[in-house]
Design an enzyme around this catalytic site. Structure first.
Site, PDB file in Angstrom:
ATOM      1  N   ASN A  47       0.831  -1.208   0.000  1.00  0.00           N
ATOM      2  CA  ASN A  47       0.000   0.000   0.000  1.00  0.00           C
ATOM      3  C   ASN A  47       0.866   1.260   0.000  1.00  0.00           C
ATOM      4  OD1 ASN A  47       0.592  -0.825   2.694  1.00  0.00           O
ATOM      5  ND2 ASN A  47      -1.060   0.430   3.511  1.00  0.00           N
ATOM      6  N   GLU A  49       0.355   5.245   0.799  1.00  0.00           N
ATOM      7  CA  GLU A  49      -0.529   6.296   1.313  1.00  0.00           C
ATOM      8  C   GLU A  49      -0.058   7.671   0.856  1.00  0.00           C
ATOM      9  OE1 GLU A  49      -0.740   5.451   5.523  1.00  0.00           O
ATOM     10  OE2 GLU A  49      -2.127   3.796   5.173  1.00  0.00           O
ATOM     11  N   CYS A  58      -4.066   0.822  -2.751  1.00  0.00           N
ATOM     12  CA  CYS A  58      -3.998  -0.464  -2.055  1.00  0.00           C
ATOM     13  C   CYS A  58      -2.851  -1.320  -2.592  1.00  0.00           C
ATOM     14  CB  CYS A  58      -5.298  -1.236  -2.254  1.00  0.00           C
ATOM     15  SG  CYS A  58      -6.749  -0.433  -1.562  1.00  0.00           S
ATOM     16  N   GLU A  60      -3.071  -4.401  -3.450  1.00  0.00           N
ATOM     17  CA  GLU A  60      -3.541  -5.216  -4.579  1.00  0.00           C
ATOM     18  C   GLU A  60      -3.466  -4.425  -5.886  1.00  0.00           C
ATOM     19  OE1 GLU A  60      -4.958  -4.597  -1.656  1.00  0.00           O
ATOM     20  OE2 GLU A  60      -6.513  -6.070  -1.174  1.00  0.00           O
ATOM     21  N   CYS A  98     -10.456  -4.788  -0.463  1.00  0.00           N
ATOM     22  CA  CYS A  98     -11.579  -3.845  -0.397  1.00  0.00           C
ATOM     23  C   CYS A  98     -12.436  -3.991  -1.660  1.00  0.00           C
ATOM     24  CB  CYS A  98     -11.056  -2.411  -0.247  1.00  0.00           C
ATOM     25  SG  CYS A  98     -10.390  -1.696  -1.769  1.00  0.00           S
ATOM     26  N   CYS A 101     -10.715  -3.148  -4.992  1.00  0.00           N
ATOM     27  CA  CYS A 101      -9.739  -4.155  -5.406  1.00  0.00           C
ATOM     28  C   CYS A 101     -10.435  -5.415  -5.910  1.00  0.00           C
ATOM     29  CB  CYS A 101      -8.787  -4.470  -4.256  1.00  0.00           C
ATOM     30  SG  CYS A 101      -7.621  -3.119  -3.979  1.00  0.00           S
TER      31      CYS A 101
HETATM   32 ZN    ZN Z   1      -8.237  -2.145  -2.076  1.00  0.00          ZN
END
Ligand code: ZN
Length: 174
Positions: A47, A49, A58, A60, A98, A101
């Protein structure tokens, strides 16, 4: 962990390793992902940020983007590991992709023709949930719904040829 296929165990370990490269100074929550292609190649992601929180990406996304950048979306499995590394440390919770993703994984599944296996893991790798993307994102909308799940391989070849033409033009200018 012991019930997993050996290749999936290895993928989970790769995802844990990738989580070490997270840029997660705002959440203190590191996520690693490892995508395995049908040819066995593995692409990692972590990830990323941002001070503008909504811009965060993310793990993924990162792994799928790395796979695509290598030249293919031919995924068969993806493992995800997440853990809070600042107090209170958490390593025993399964982290699943999520919603966004899941949509990205589903797109890849319709391009690869494989119901991609999603291996969602706690960071201690004690808890692992294995589910095909069709279960994690039921009744999903994807390229097949608009009749475009067969076109990309041909379009990718067209794209590659177009880039070769542009590169050849550069050589002529040199
Ligand atoms: Zn995600």
């Amino acid at each position: 962990m012991d019930t997993l296929l050996p290749a999936d165990q290895a993928l989970a370990r790769h995802a844990l390793t990738a989580s070490a490269n997270a840029y997660a100074q705002y959440s203190g929550f590191a996520v690693g992902a490892a995508a395995r292609m049908r040819n066995g190649a593995i692409h990692l992601g972590a990830n990323l940020e941002n001070a503008s929180y909504g811009v965060a990406m993310c793990a993924e996304v990162s792994a799928i983007t790395a796979a695509n950048t290598s030249g293919s979306l031919d995924l068969e499995a993806i493992a995800v590991v997440g853990h809070r590394f600042t107090p209170p440390i958490v390593a025993d919770q399964v982290v699943t992709p999520c919603g966004r993703c899941r949509q990205l994984i589903f797109e890849a599944s319709q391009i690869s023709g494989v119901d991609i296996r999603v291996i969602s893991c706690s960071a201690d790798l004690e808890q692992i949930d294995v589910s095909p993307i069709s279960i994690l994102l039921p009744s999903a909308f994807g390229p097949r719904a608009i009749g475009l799940d067969q076109d990309w391989i041909g379009m990718r070849a067209t794209l590659a040829e177009r880039v070769r033409v542009l590169q050849a033009q550069l050589v002529q200018k040199d």
